[in-house]
Design a protein around this motif. Structure first.
Motif, short mmCIF file in Angstrom:
data_model
loop_
_atom_site.label_atom_id
_atom_site.label_comp_id
_atom_site.label_asym_id
_atom_site.label_seq_id
_atom_site.Cartn_x
_atom_site.Cartn_y
_atom_site.Cartn_z
N VAL A 162 2.69 0.01 4.14
CA VAL A 162 3.70 -0.25 2.67
C VAL A 162 2.75 -1.01 1.55
O VAL A 162 3.11 -1.12 0.51
N SER A 163 1.86 -1.58 2.07
CA SER A 163 0.83 -2.21 0.91
C SER A 163 0.08 -1.28 0.10
O SER A 163 -0.52 -1.54 -1.07
N GLY A 182 0.25 -4.81 -6.17
CA GLY A 182 -0.16 -5.36 -5.10
C GLY A 182 0.53 -6.86 -4.97
O GLY A 182 0.15 -7.93 -4.76
N GLY A 183 1.94 -6.83 -4.65
CA GLY A 183 2.83 -8.01 -4.65
C GLY A 183 3.33 -8.59 -5.87
O GLY A 183 4.06 -9.59 -5.57
N ARG A 184 2.79 -8.38 -7.11
CA ARG A 184 3.01 -9.34 -7.96
C ARG A 184 4.43 -8.99 -8.59
O ARG A 184 5.32 -9.97 -9.16
N THR A 241 5.75 -4.94 -4.15
CA THR A 241 6.77 -5.88 -3.56
C THR A 241 6.28 -6.41 -2.29
O THR A 241 7.02 -7.02 -1.53
N VAL A 242 5.11 -6.21 -1.87
CA VAL A 242 4.35 -6.58 -0.58
C VAL A 242 3.12 -7.36 -0.65
O VAL A 242 2.48 -7.15 -1.46
N ARG A 249 -6.48 0.01 -8.12
CA ARG A 249 -5.11 -0.20 -9.09
C ARG A 249 -4.70 -1.85 -8.85
O ARG A 249 -4.12 -2.25 -9.82
N LYS A 250 -4.31 -1.93 -7.64
CA LYS A 250 -3.61 -3.41 -7.51
C LYS A 250 -4.44 -4.36 -8.28
O LYS A 250 -3.63 -5.60 -8.80
#
Length: 447
Positions: free
Chosen positions: A209-210, A184-186, A217-218, A176-177
């Motif tokens: 949390v990832s 995925g942090g984007r 956000t990570v 999914r990320k």
């Protein structure tokens, strides 16, 4: 589902079902956002505070922030949660954060629109501004923004295939990320140069949390190559253009060490372990020894159920490895592999908790003195209207009297039909939190 603590729990021997339901309520109560948010809220910044987020607990988390944030400090934002998962608003609590609803577990256009709006909200922020991100389980589906060239219909099809494949949650969220423009942090990268503070309720084994809501956000340590390998492993078809972009690394996610995450904070405000510990304490308060097997148990739901049942049988028969009376607790996230529909299987209704309970029934074989309850702490087992199911020593006999065969329902992945016919579904309604699977087996002496 009521979340007020019952200070006079049912006597386990008198009403095992009510006792196990009391433990479930206690676990859920521990995970409610309002109980744990205050300790992790940052101070208001010099500039604006924008609240964004996604997850089944999103509505309750937003209300907790509204209740705790200083009345004279600016506060606005948008959070997306699952349909019918917005809790009633307390009297006198002003609405400062917009909450919208979308589909779970398969994303829809409402989730896409919410993700687009969230990205717009964090544009143009400054270093004096704060982004408060509220994340909980279910956010992967609710916060959907397909990569360039990937249609929502493709994302929906891939998501369904992942859900039915038996893939673990970290595997599903890796894919999914890498198919997303926000996960995925984007999302954190889009907030720059504002400071980002993430408050998360964990629904994943290990509290990574990832993985929670695919970590918008990570940093993400997984790669496009990992995502491709998972798609191949579970034989999930994707458009050729998607496969090629993954192979070329065009959709790679921000990695640990990326300066985009400098100064950001992440706080876990509720975890499966905390919920299980609260249930264990409630059991001990009722005079029942409690043993927590762990909060990271994964595997095929029916097989995990059989293993739990084997342990309970040993306790009931030999007092080993635990003496009776006792309750055996566990959490984590199991999986259900939906059998090939072409073979006439996989036509049933049910989720992880129900299928776990079918495995328990099959392995207990009517053993006296053992009761079990399994439920998803968000109140929804899969896509049904129940949280889970209840198992009693006479479940197998009552099923036989109705002509129900456990093996047939397992073949069809039809736990709902089995337990509905027996009146043994556990129905709570949405709980407005989510710390994943809750499983409890009560073993009483004198069986």
């Amino acid at each position: 589902m009521t979340t007020e603590r019952d200070h006079s729990p049912p006597a386990p021997a008198h009403d095992p079902r009510a006792f196990l339901q009391h433990l479930l309520r206690t676990a859920v109560e521990r995970a409610l956002p309002l109980h744990a948010t205050a300790a992790h809220l940052p101070a208001p910044p010099r500039g604006r505070t924008v609240v964004v987020g996604a997850g089944k607990a999103g509505g309750a988390m937003a209300q907790a922030v509204e209740a705790l944030w200083p009345a004279d400090a600016p506060l606005s934002g948008l959070v997306v949660t699952r349909y019918h998962h917005v809790p009633p608003r307390p009297a006198g609590l002003p609405a400062r954060i917009e909450v919208v609803e979308a589909a779970h577990p398969v994303p829809d256009a409402a989730g896409l629109a919410a993700a687009q709006r969230i990205l717009q909200l964090v544009q143009g922020l400054t270093a004096d501004d704060l982004v408060l991100c509220l994340i909980s389980g279910g956010g992967s589906s609710l916060l959907t923004l397909p990569g360039d060239g990937l249609a929502l219909a493709d994302k929906q099809r891939i998501n369904r295939a992942l859900l039915e494949s038996g893939a673990a949650i970290d595997e599903m969220n890796c894919v999914r990320k890498h198919l997303s423009r926000i996960k995925g942090g984007r999302l954190a990268a889009a907030c720059a140069p504002a400071r980002v503070v993430t408050l998360a309720i964990s629904d994943v084994p290990g509290d990574d949390v990832s993985v929670i809501a695919s970590g918008p956000t990570v940093p993400d340590a997984t790669t496009s190559a990992d995502a491709l390998a998972i798609l191949r492993r579970y034989r999930i078809a994707v458009p050729d253009a998607v496969r090629e972009r993954l192979a070329r690394g065009e959709w790679e996610t921000p990695k640990p060490g990326d300066p985009a995450f400098d100064g950001h904070e992440v706080h876990l405000i509720a975890t499966p372990r905390q919920a299980l510990a609260a249930a264990a304490q409630a059991a001990r308060a009722a005079g029942i020894a409690a043993h927590v097997l762990g909060d990271e148990i994964e595997g095929e739901s029916r097989e995990v159920g059989r293993v739990h049942a084997a342990l309970a049988r040993a306790v009931a028969a030999h007092g080993e490895p635990f003496a009776t009376p006792c309750v055996i607790l566990s959490g984590g996230e199991t999986t259900v592999t939906v059998r090939a529909r072409a073979e006439g299987a996989g036509r049933g209704r049910g989720g992880r908790a129900g299928e776990f309970c079918l495995g328990v029934v099959q392995a207990l074989r009517g053993r006296a003195g053992v009761w079990a309850l399994a439920a998803d702490t968000d109140g929804i087992d899969g896509v049904e209207d129940n949280a889970g199911a209840f198992v009693a020593p006479d479940t197998l006999a009552r099923a036989a009297a109705k002509g129900l065969k456990v093996a047939d329902h397992l073949d069809r992945n039809d736990a709902y039909g089995f337990f509905d016919a027996l009146g043994d579904l556990v129905v709570t309604g949405p709980t407005f939190t989510n710390v994943n699977d809750f499983r409890a087996l009560l073993v009483l002496p004198g069986a």
